[in-house]
Design an enzyme around this catalytic site. Sequence first.
Site, short mmCIF file in Angstrom:
data_model
loop_
_atom_site.label_atom_id
_atom_site.label_comp_id
_atom_site.label_asym_id
_atom_site.label_seq_id
_atom_site.Cartn_x
_atom_site.Cartn_y
_atom_site.Cartn_z
N THR A 280 26.72 44.57 63.28
CA THR A 280 26.07 43.49 63.24
C THR A 280 24.56 43.54 63.18
OG1 THR A 280 27.95 42.23 64.17
CG2 THR A 280 25.72 41.03 63.81
N PHE A 282 21.03 42.06 63.39
CA PHE A 282 20.24 41.03 64.06
C PHE A 282 18.90 40.77 63.71
CE2 PHE A 282 23.87 41.53 66.95
CZ PHE A 282 24.15 40.15 67.35
#
Length: 379
Positions: A280, A282
């Site tokens: 992921t 960020f």
Amino acid sequence: MELNELRTKIDAIDDQLASLYDRRMKLIKEVGKEKAGTNRYVQDLTRENAIIRRVTKAVDEEVRVYCKQVFETLFETSRAYQARFMRIPSGIAEEIRTNIDSGLKVFPDYASVACQGVEGAYSMIATTRLFPLSDITYFKNFDGVFHAVEKGLCGYGVLPIENSSAGSVNEVYDLMKEHKFYIVRSVKLHVQHHLLAKRGAKLSEIKEVFSHEQAINQCKKWLGKTDIKVTVVPNTAVAAKMVAESDRTDVACISSRECASLYGLNVLAANMQDNDNNYTRFIVISRKMEIFKMSNRVSIMVNLPHTPGSLNRMLNKFCTLGFNLTKLESRPIPNSSFEFMFYFDFEADIENPEVVNLFAELENGEGQLVFLGSYYEVA
């Protein structure tokens, strides 16, 4: 004629084309210098369209569409070359130039940061990677993070923008556009999901699992082999907190190892995710444009017109300037007929005048440009 004879004739024509192209670009350079003196914009669509109409009439009908494509590419390279000698005016470009001219600063180690979730969430893990010394305030949703930064309660916000399995987080992109915020840093976090439960609990006794919807979707294969009830909660760290505070011993959560330590839970099953290549991204958001040293990635959103070749013309700009495109994603624009917003990430040196001129060209061109930021991505 034989193939070799045909190729010899083509080679001779190619040599003539190269010589003519060289002569044309020398004139283009002079045009660029002339425009630079008058602060005029590079592209002249009226003239380009007139040229295409003229030259396509001079060729066989069978090859007119190919001739049109050749000249559109020729115009693209010509504009890119002209831009080297100009400072194309645009609001976005001037703001970027102001940042560069004032001197790029080092990214801070300490900051007050807004995150979505609770302590132990993946956003917290990302924040500690981005800011070794951080004062974190947690909010229930993404909107709360944006409002905290907008009101000055926190200097920065940290939010997920993309997952290797689930794709882009469109809500964050929408909020970026709505608040006119900028990306100033990013990190790619390897996400590993674990089944956590109270100490003494056994896997065979677990009847219900709490977690965030994305984490649940990323562990479908493991969960599909069980009869365990799955309950969606706002955050993986919230799920861990719920298990830790519950009176039940037959509940568990899908969360991180950090949450196991934080909430005193045991790991019943490790690395539950379907795909171990689960990352992921960020981002760090700021309400003002800030460009720090080492910035080598650029993110933009462009609303291109629903006309033939509009995306191809956009891609040609990256190709002509030699930028490595790391992300291209389309998304339908709400309440529109077949119009799309495109997300572009590419590698580029923001201090290169050609990069800044590209933004000016896009802002002055046929599409709507949203400059999201220039930043460095932590590995």
